[in-house]
Write a protein that holds these residues in place. Structure first.
Motif, PDB file in Angstrom:
ATOM      1  N   SER A 113       0.821  -1.431   0.010  1.00  0.00           N
ATOM      2  CA  SER A 113      -0.083   0.126   0.023  1.00  0.00           C
ATOM      3  C   SER A 113       0.711   1.188  -0.012  1.00  0.00           C
ATOM      4  CB  SER A 113      -1.026  -0.067   1.122  1.00  0.00           C
ATOM      5  OG  SER A 113      -0.131   0.264   2.516  1.00  0.00           O
ATOM      6  N   HIS A 114       2.209   1.087   0.402  1.00  0.00           N
ATOM      7  CA  HIS A 114       3.063   2.397   0.345  1.00  0.00           C
ATOM      8  C   HIS A 114       3.938   2.524  -0.808  1.00  0.00           C
ATOM      9  CE1 HIS A 114       2.061   2.858   4.409  1.00  0.00           C
ATOM     10  NE2 HIS A 114       2.449   1.633   4.671  1.00  0.00           N
ATOM     11  N   ALA A 115       3.759   1.313  -1.871  1.00  0.00           N
ATOM     12  CA  ALA A 115       4.318   1.372  -3.128  1.00  0.00           C
ATOM     13  C   ALA A 115       3.730   2.645  -4.062  1.00  0.00           C
ATOM     14  CB  ALA A 115       4.260   0.128  -3.938  1.00  0.00           C
ATOM     15  N   ALA A 116       4.445   2.764  -5.050  1.00  0.00           N
ATOM     16  CA  ALA A 116       4.104   3.717  -5.846  1.00  0.00           C
ATOM     17  C   ALA A 116       2.697   3.641  -6.342  1.00  0.00           C
ATOM     18  CB  ALA A 116       5.092   4.314  -6.820  1.00  0.00           C
ATOM     19  N   VAL A 117       2.042   4.906  -6.760  1.00  0.00           N
ATOM     20  CA  VAL A 117       0.958   4.670  -7.370  1.00  0.00           C
ATOM     21  C   VAL A 117       0.822   5.544  -8.830  1.00  0.00           C
ATOM     22  CG1 VAL A 117      -0.530   4.164  -5.315  1.00  0.00           C
ATOM     23  CG2 VAL A 117      -0.032   6.766  -6.185  1.00  0.00           C
ATOM     24  N   GLY A 118       1.774   5.852  -9.210  1.00  0.00           N
ATOM     25  CA  GLY A 118       2.047   6.634 -10.443  1.00  0.00           C
ATOM     26  C   GLY A 118       3.456   6.317 -11.052  1.00  0.00           C
ATOM     27  N   PRO A 119       3.351   6.946 -12.247  1.00  0.00           N
ATOM     28  CA  PRO A 119       4.716   6.656 -12.999  1.00  0.00           C
ATOM     29  C   PRO A 119       5.881   7.596 -12.601  1.00  0.00           C
ATOM     30  CG  PRO A 119       3.389   8.107 -14.327  1.00  0.00           C
ATOM     31  CD  PRO A 119       2.474   7.477 -13.150  1.00  0.00           C
ATOM     32  N   ARG A 120       6.732   7.269 -11.845  1.00  0.00           N
ATOM     33  CA  ARG A 120       7.904   7.852 -11.229  1.00  0.00           C
ATOM     34  C   ARG A 120       9.561   7.295 -11.821  1.00  0.00           C
ATOM     35  NH1 ARG A 120       6.587   7.682  -5.257  1.00  0.00           N
ATOM     36  NH2 ARG A 120       7.990   5.953  -5.298  1.00  0.00           N
ATOM     37  N   GLY A 121       9.268   6.337 -12.506  1.00  0.00           N
ATOM     38  CA  GLY A 121      10.460   5.516 -13.003  1.00  0.00           C
ATOM     39  C   GLY A 121      10.918   6.365 -14.321  1.00  0.00           C
ATOM     40  N   ARG A 122      11.621   5.594 -14.890  1.00  0.00           N
ATOM     41  CA  ARG A 122      12.499   6.369 -16.232  1.00  0.00           C
ATOM     42  C   ARG A 122      11.192   7.000 -17.135  1.00  0.00           C
ATOM     43  NH1 ARG A 122      15.992   2.290 -19.574  1.00  0.00           N
ATOM     44  NH2 ARG A 122      14.318   1.205 -19.492  1.00  0.00           N
ATOM     45  N   THR A 123      11.573   8.332 -17.488  1.00  0.00           N
ATOM     46  CA  THR A 123      10.544   9.070 -18.454  1.00  0.00           C
ATOM     47  C   THR A 123      10.172   8.254 -19.589  1.00  0.00           C
ATOM     48  OG1 THR A 123      11.401  10.842 -17.764  1.00  0.00           O
ATOM     49  CG2 THR A 123      10.216  11.034 -19.881  1.00  0.00           C
ATOM     50  N   CYS A 124       8.944   7.919 -20.038  1.00  0.00           N
ATOM     51  CA  CYS A 124       8.692   6.904 -21.192  1.00  0.00           C
ATOM     52  C   CYS A 124       8.305   7.861 -22.510  1.00  0.00           C
ATOM     53  CB  CYS A 124       7.244   6.443 -20.991  1.00  0.00           C
ATOM     54  SG  CYS A 124       7.588   5.110 -19.428  1.00  0.00           S
ATOM     55  N   ALA A 125       9.123   7.537 -23.746  1.00  0.00           N
ATOM     56  CA  ALA A 125       8.628   8.139 -24.810  1.00  0.00           C
ATOM     57  C   ALA A 125       7.254   8.484 -25.209  1.00  0.00           C
ATOM     58  CB  ALA A 125       9.373   7.366 -25.855  1.00  0.00           C
ATOM     59  N   SER A 126       7.119   9.495 -25.890  1.00  0.00           N
ATOM     60  CA  SER A 126       5.690   9.867 -26.028  1.00  0.00           C
ATOM     61  C   SER A 126       5.013   8.830 -27.089  1.00  0.00           C
ATOM     62  CB  SER A 126       5.341  11.058 -26.732  1.00  0.00           C
ATOM     63  OG  SER A 126       6.287  11.208 -27.853  1.00  0.00           O
ATOM     64  N   ASP A 127       5.914   8.167 -27.895  1.00  0.00           N
ATOM     65  CA  ASP A 127       5.369   7.128 -28.776  1.00  0.00           C
ATOM     66  C   ASP A 127       5.223   5.856 -28.073  1.00  0.00           C
ATOM     67  OD1 ASP A 127       7.939   6.757 -28.908  1.00  0.00           O
ATOM     68  OD2 ASP A 127       8.185   6.415 -30.937  1.00  0.00           O
ATOM     69  N   ALA A 128       5.694   5.546 -26.834  1.00  0.00           N
ATOM     70  CA  ALA A 128       5.739   4.126 -26.201  1.00  0.00           C
ATOM     71  C   ALA A 128       4.415   3.688 -26.042  1.00  0.00           C
ATOM     72  CB  ALA A 128       6.320   4.147 -24.827  1.00  0.00           C
ATOM     73  N   VAL A 157      -8.988 -12.306  -7.719  1.00  0.00           N
ATOM     74  CA  VAL A 157      -8.121 -11.343  -7.865  1.00  0.00           C
ATOM     75  C   VAL A 157      -8.580 -10.106  -6.787  1.00  0.00           C
ATOM     76  CG1 VAL A 157      -6.671  -9.824  -9.061  1.00  0.00           C
ATOM     77  CG2 VAL A 157      -7.300 -11.951  -9.963  1.00  0.00           C
ATOM     78  N   GLU A 158      -7.664  -9.787  -5.684  1.00  0.00           N
ATOM     79  CA  GLU A 158      -7.875  -8.343  -4.901  1.00  0.00           C
ATOM     80  C   GLU A 158      -6.804  -7.549  -5.567  1.00  0.00           C
ATOM     81  OE1 GLU A 158      -6.971  -6.908  -0.482  1.00  0.00           O
ATOM     82  OE2 GLU A 158      -7.459  -8.964  -0.760  1.00  0.00           O
ATOM     83  N   LEU A 159      -7.346  -6.572  -6.108  1.00  0.00           N
ATOM     84  CA  LEU A 159      -6.138  -5.337  -6.799  1.00  0.00           C
ATOM     85  C   LEU A 159      -5.632  -4.759  -5.414  1.00  0.00           C
ATOM     86  CD1 LEU A 159      -8.058  -4.132  -9.902  1.00  0.00           C
ATOM     87  CD2 LEU A 159      -5.969  -5.682  -9.675  1.00  0.00           C
ATOM     88  N   ILE A 160      -4.243  -4.533  -5.268  1.00  0.00           N
ATOM     89  CA  ILE A 160      -3.748  -3.781  -4.142  1.00  0.00           C
ATOM     90  C   ILE A 160      -3.350  -2.431  -4.709  1.00  0.00           C
ATOM     91  CG2 ILE A 160      -1.962  -3.585  -2.576  1.00  0.00           C
ATOM     92  CD1 ILE A 160      -1.867  -6.819  -2.744  1.00  0.00           C
ATOM     93  N   GLY A 161      -2.592  -2.327  -5.631  1.00  0.00           N
ATOM     94  CA  GLY A 161      -2.086  -0.991  -6.504  1.00  0.00           C
ATOM     95  C   GLY A 161      -1.256  -1.081  -7.435  1.00  0.00           C
ATOM     96  N   ARG A 162      -0.044  -0.172  -7.310  1.00  0.00           N
ATOM     97  CA  ARG A 162       0.868  -0.146  -8.540  1.00  0.00           C
ATOM     98  C   ARG A 162       2.160  -0.120  -8.045  1.00  0.00           C
ATOM     99  NH1 ARG A 162      -1.877   4.087 -13.054  1.00  0.00           N
ATOM    100  NH2 ARG A 162      -4.004   3.256 -13.024  1.00  0.00           N
ATOM    101  N   LEU A 163       3.195  -0.500  -8.817  1.00  0.00           N
ATOM    102  CA  LEU A 163       4.412  -0.330  -8.657  1.00  0.00           C
ATOM    103  C   LEU A 163       4.678   0.973  -9.623  1.00  0.00           C
ATOM    104  CD1 LEU A 163       5.946  -3.907  -8.400  1.00  0.00           C
ATOM    105  CD2 LEU A 163       5.539  -2.188  -6.549  1.00  0.00           C
ATOM    106  N   ASP A 164       6.184   1.283  -9.379  1.00  0.00           N
ATOM    107  CA  ASP A 164       6.346   2.175 -10.573  1.00  0.00           C
ATOM    108  C   ASP A 164       6.256   1.728 -12.031  1.00  0.00           C
ATOM    109  OD1 ASP A 164       7.077   4.403  -8.648  1.00  0.00           O
ATOM    110  OD2 ASP A 164       9.383   3.987  -8.637  1.00  0.00           O
ATOM    111  N   ASP A 165       5.727   2.645 -12.817  1.00  0.00           N
ATOM    112  CA  ASP A 165       5.873   2.577 -14.175  1.00  0.00           C
ATOM    113  C   ASP A 165       7.246   1.891 -14.775  1.00  0.00           C
ATOM    114  OD1 ASP A 165       3.117   3.061 -14.157  1.00  0.00           O
ATOM    115  OD2 ASP A 165       2.913   4.238 -15.691  1.00  0.00           O
ATOM    116  N   PHE A 166       7.360   1.381 -15.822  1.00  0.00           N
ATOM    117  CA  PHE A 166       8.610   0.723 -16.159  1.00  0.00           C
ATOM    118  C   PHE A 166       8.672   1.206 -17.672  1.00  0.00           C
ATOM    119  CE2 PHE A 166      11.646  -2.043 -17.670  1.00  0.00           C
ATOM    120  CZ  PHE A 166      12.784  -1.704 -16.931  1.00  0.00           C
ATOM    121  N   ALA A 167       9.641   1.874 -18.249  1.00  0.00           N
ATOM    122  CA  ALA A 167       9.933   2.119 -19.739  1.00  0.00           C
ATOM    123  C   ALA A 167      10.796   0.967 -20.214  1.00  0.00           C
ATOM    124  CB  ALA A 167      10.344   3.406 -20.055  1.00  0.00           C
TER     125      ALA A 167
END
Length: 186
Positions: A11-26, A90-100
């Motif tokens: 529950s304390h893991a990231a909930v949004g993209p904080r990892g490497r920046t993703c290209a706009s065409d990804a 399945v019980e959804l918990i959250g998200r980890l950092d996004d990954f490019a």
């Protein structure tokens, strides 16, 4: 580790993209980091006949379709299609950092607990194996193993998770490392 401990630590893991920046065409993708506390995180080995990432170990998932309401919806749909995981278990918990990825994907890892005893069915022609990586490996501070390789003209270090039957590397290994760090932080 109990389901309550897993919930609390993730529950304390990231909930949004904080990892490497993703290209706009990804290409947007989502994977389900499905944890069954007694057996571990469920992974797949992709069919050796696939055009992309053939034979590699992966988390269930794939592209986010326009009809998917969210990355969570895409991850659940893909897990159902690839391994027959019933979304009712399945019980959804959250998200980890996004990954490019270096192959043009922007992956959202969706964490979840599996309830009951899942009955998996591998999608013919897409999934060659379904297997867990035990939580003991993820909680071991001596893991993952680190290797060095040349990629796009440079030298890089990358994680490899030990498993008796499979080589777990690439984006899957990096996402599992993020999961391990979140679980160990508790």
């Amino acid at each position: 580790m109990t389901p309550d401990e897993i919930r609390r630590r993730l529950s304390h893991a990231a909930v949004g993209p904080r990892g490497r920046t993703c290209a706009s065409d990804a290409r947007a993708a989502a994977v389900l980091v499905a944890i069954e506390p007694a057996r571990g995180v469920w992974l797949t080995r992709r069919s050796p006949h696939l055009l992309h990432h053939a034979g590699q170990v992966a988390l269930p998932g794939g592209s986010v379709d326009p009809s998917d309401a969210s990355p969570e919806a895409a991850a659940l749909r893909e897990a159902w299609e690839e391994i027959g995981l019933d979304p009712a278990q399945v019980e959804l918990i959250g998200r980890l950092d996004d990954f490019a990825t270096g192959t043009g994907f922007h992956i959202t890892p969706v964490t979840a607990l599996i309830h009951g005893e899942p009955r998996f069915t591998a999608a013919p022609g897409e999934v060659a194996a379904i297997f867990p990586l035990g939580l003991d490996a993820l909680l071991d501070p001596a893991l993952p193993e680190w290797r060095r390789g040349t990629w796009h003209g440079g030298t890089r270090d990358f994680p490899v998770w030990p498993h008796p039957d499979h080589v777990i590397w690439g984006a899957t290994a990096w996402i599992l490392l993020r999961l391990a760090m979140a679980l160990r932080a508790g």
